[in-house]
Design an enzyme around this catalytic site. Structure first.
Site, PDB file in Angstrom:
ATOM      1  N   VAL A 399      -1.069  -4.491   4.760  1.00 25.53           N
ATOM      2  CA  VAL A 399      -1.172  -4.336   6.219  1.00 25.53           C
ATOM      3  C   VAL A 399       0.224  -4.027   6.762  1.00 25.53           C
ATOM      4  O   VAL A 399       1.166  -3.835   5.992  1.00 25.53           O
ATOM      5  CB  VAL A 399      -1.776  -5.604   6.883  1.00 25.53           C
ATOM      6  CG1 VAL A 399      -3.196  -5.843   6.360  1.00 25.53           C
ATOM      7  CG2 VAL A 399      -0.906  -6.832   6.645  1.00 25.53           C
ATOM      8  N   HIS A 449       4.787  -4.598  -5.626  1.00 23.82           N
ATOM      9  CA  HIS A 449       5.385  -3.537  -4.806  1.00 23.82           C
ATOM     10  C   HIS A 449       5.071  -2.178  -5.424  1.00 23.82           C
ATOM     11  O   HIS A 449       5.646  -1.807  -6.446  1.00 23.82           O
ATOM     12  CB  HIS A 449       6.901  -3.790  -4.723  1.00 23.82           C
ATOM     13  CG  HIS A 449       7.642  -2.787  -3.914  1.00 23.82           C
ATOM     14  ND1 HIS A 449       8.986  -2.567  -4.055  1.00 23.82           N
ATOM     15  CD2 HIS A 449       7.243  -1.919  -2.956  1.00 23.82           C
ATOM     16  CE1 HIS A 449       9.377  -1.623  -3.222  1.00 23.82           C
ATOM     17  NE2 HIS A 449       8.330  -1.209  -2.560  1.00 23.82           N
TER      18      HIS A 449
END
Ligand code: NAD
Length: 709
Positions: A399, A449
């Site tokens: 998000v 990541h």
């Protein structure tokens, strides 16, 4: 049966030689394998033997040279002799006067393709996943088993430069169209039959180059057509590699000189260039990191031992924006059910539409079928309903980069997740330990990541928070492998490893601008350093406003901890450009002006930062760009952000394209020599500031093959 090459003579007089190197998962060209092939050649000479089929008892035909053996060579004589020994056997094979066919049912790469090229025909199973090619250049080598010599005589000089100089894989169909295989077979049975038929139809097979009136297809090196090619090929190659990859030059020289010589003399020339490549610093760096390092990383060098491997069957992805949609796509592609959540049904559907668009393109290009595409798409469920996350073993949030929003979705997801599920954040900047404060079970909270675009970028940086458990790390690691990406594991810190070191590269370029270095020199220095994109262009891509935003956030966070923030001198340049609305590519204006697909350096830049009358030497600029990254990586290792040097090296090449010829940011230090590096970094620190201070360099433990100076 533990022979490297098993021989079986049929009633029809055809000898089948099956390569099956004992104790190895794949066939590779070793002395043992070549002894087996020599024995096959001797048997072929016997009266009554009509021809030979060279086949494989393993899944691949032959995967290439023996890298372990090559890595031990220390004198040029060793690779030269090894290469000539292989060539003697292959020459006997093709000059026996009896037909020899390679029946290829699996990958034939590097030395494996060279074995096949010494056969009179190559018949290949028509499987689009099967790979053929000469990838040696990717490890800084050249084909040393006659590849450049035979290919240039089979498909011409230009195609050979492409096959060997680029090192790309060819599918059987493409190899047939290029002309270096003879025919395709639909099934393994048809393959064997076609090989037998070929032998029956060509009882006196001879290589084209052994025919009395042989001519190079397309002309030899001194033909007018090739003279034109030779006038431009070296400059094109230099433009691409800036001369950092000597193997490319050696391949061109071997093909050029070989194109002026007879077969045997050309073979000797190729072996000499092979020896030069084997001992080059670049080959050692490439092999060290992209072969040994990458293999170790993929095999789980950084994965905690003792946690049983697990697979994810159902994944939750929160946020269906650019990153979330990409993560959903790669997971669905790996066969995982995905629940893709956004704030509105429309936004979630848009995320799924991303996959639809990628699949449409794949079907159009023949890379997928409508059925497969439909099945993949059906695995993604777009929704706004967090209750659908029930049963997920892993949830990844992507998000907005905002602590409060991330905390909100963490709590919403955990309310429905089962006890053992892992929650991961794809944050690019926010420390994981801080984000985990929103979690009721911080031991199961981790950073995954991803890089953009997710479909293309091979790396995932796994971030271990202060409370992340080993079991959670193992599960994150297994998931990254499950979706076919390469994981590196780092400890939590601001910018983690990749963003932190990548930042030093672009910021160094910006700082040079403020000092009066001409922008064109800065960009050229980036390319001469071996980076895929120069610093100012790269900063435009990632956006100047983002850099300013991250710096402001960092200053704020550090102030809250009572710490001060020393801003990089390059940041003042980013701020100044943002003030005048030049925020990067997305705005069409940054260091460059963008006009559709075209871009050029903004002419006003030299007005804003007038170039100094005396410009520094290019070497100084190149060193600054490389040393800034290397010193920061060494700091990451010393501070424990990096858990291993190999993760640092692999991460730097796969993550932001650090010059592969240097083997990664840390191997670069070893390759230059720790002593030389430290002296030069000290010099740079005196001139440009403590960011070059090499005091962290001793954290680098010497690795095999790279004794510190
Ligand atoms: P984006 O703006 O494209 O997508 C974010 C999505 O999250 C939007 O669709 C938004 O509607 C949705 N969202 C916001 N609040 C939500 C909520 N409460 N519940 C569900 N969905 C919500 O952003 P992005 O570029 O995809 O980045 C997402 C994350 O990934 C960020 O943390 C970013 O730092 C990180 N990241 C980005 C990149 C990159 O190159 N863009 C690279 C690595 C990591």
């Amino acid at each position: 049966m533990d022979q490297a090459v098993q021989l079986q003579l049929g009633d029809d007089g055809i000898l089948v030689a099956t390569m099956n190197l004992p104790g190895r998962p794949m066939n590779v060209v070793t002395d043992t394998l070549m002894e087996g092939i020599a024995a096959a050649v001797a048997r072929l000479a016997e009266p009554g033997v009509k021809g030979l089929i060279l086949a494989s008892g393993k899944a691949d035909f032959c995967a290439g040279g023996d890298i372990d053996r090559m890595s031990k060579w220390t004198t040029p004589q060793e690779p030269f002799e090894a290469s000539m020994a292989m060539k003697r056997v292959l020459r006997q094979l093709e000059t026996q006067g009896k037909p020899v066919v390679a029946a290829i049912a699996g990958h034939a790469l590097g030395g494996g393709l060279e074995l096949a090229l010494a056969c009179h025909a190559r018949i290949v199973l028509d499987n689009p996943r099967l790979k053929l090619g000469q990838p040696e250049v990717k490890l800084g080598l050249l084909p040393g088993g006659g590849g450049t010599v035979r290919l240039s005589r089979l498909v011409g000089i230009q195609a050979t430069l492409q096959i060997c100089g680029e090192g790309a894989d060819f599918s059987p169909q493409k190899a047939l169209a290029t002309g270096f295989i003879t025919a395709l077979a639909a099934t393994p049975e048809a393959l064997t039959q076609a090989a037998r038929d070929w032998i029956a139809a060509n009882p006196k097979a001879k290589q084209p180059w052994d025919a009395p009136k042989f001519r190079f297809p397309g002309g030899d090196s001194k033909s007018p057509a090739m003279a034109q090619l030779w006038a431009i090929a070296p400059s094109i190659a230099y433009g691409k590699g800036r001369g950092l990859y000597p193997a490319v030059g050696h391949i061109m020289s071997a093909v050029f000189e070989g194109g002026l010589l007879g077969f045997d003399a050309a073979s000797v020339v190729e072996s000499r260039y092979f020896a030069a490549c084997c001992l080059s610093r670049e080959a050692k760096n490439l092999i060290g990191t992209l072969w040994y390092g990458l293999n170790a990383v993929k095999k789980g060098a950084s994965r905690p031992v003792g946690v049983p491997p697990q697979k994810v069957a159902k994944l939750g992805v929160l946020g269906a924006g650019m990153m979330g949609a990409g993560i959903a796509h790669v997971a669905a592609k790996a066969g995982i059910e995905v629940v893709l959540i956004d704030t509105t049904q429309d936004a979630a559907e848009r995320g799924k539409a991303h996959t639809q668009a990628l699949l449409d393109a794949a079907v159009k290009k023949g890379r997928s079928t409508p059925d497969k595409a439909a099945a993949l798409l059906a695995r993604i469920t777009p929704t706004t309903d967090f209750a659908r996350l029930a049963g997920c073993e892993l949830v990844i949030e992507a998000v907005f980069e905002d602590r409060a929003v991330k905390a909100g979705v963490t709590r919403q997801a955990e309310a429905v997740l089962r006890a053992g599920a892992v929650f991961a954040s794809n944050t690019s900047t926010l420390p994981i330990t801080g984000l985990a404060q929103a979690s009721a079970r911080p031991a199961q909270f981790i950073g995954l990541h991803f890089f953009s675009p997710v479909e293309k970028m091979p790396l995932v940086e796994i971030i271990v928070g202060a409370q992340t458990s080993d079991e959670t790390l193992a599960r994150g690691f297994d998931f990254v492998r499950q979706i076919g990406k390469t994981p590196i594991v780092v400890n939590d810190s601001r910018g983690f490893y990749t963003s932190r070191v990548f930042g030093t590269y672009v910021m160094e370029g910006l700082a040079m601008l403020a000092e009066g270095v001409h922008p064109r020199s800065i960009e050229e220095a980036g390319l001469q350093a071996g980076m895929p994109m120069p610093p100012l262009a790269l900063q435009d891509e990632v956006s100047l406003s983002l850099a300013v935003h991250v710096a402001d956030q960092t200053r704020c966070d550090l102030a809250a901890e009572g710490r001060s923030y020393d801003e990089h001198p390059g940041m003042a340049v980013a701020r100044r450009l943002c003030e005048i609305g030049r925020v990067g590519r997305k705005a069409g204006r940054g260091f460059y002006d963008y006009d559709g697909g075209d871009k050029r350096l903004w002419p006003g830049l030299t007005g804003l930062y007038p170039p100094a009358p005396v410009q520094p030497p290019m070497r100084e600029l190149v060193d600054r760009l490389l040393y800034a990254q290397a010193v920061e990586s060494a700091r990451c290792l010393a501070e424990g952000v990096l858990r291993s040097a190999v993760d640092g090296d692999v991460g730097s090449i796969l993550g932001w394209g650090f010059a592969p010829c240097h083997g990664g940011t840390l191997r670069f230090i070893e390759s230059v020599g720790v002593g030389v590096f430290t002296a030069r970094a000290t010099e740079l620190a005196a001139r440009y500031g403590p960011r070059f201070d090499p005091s962290a360099v001793p954290a680098l433990a010497p690795r095999e093959g790279h004794p510190p100076s």
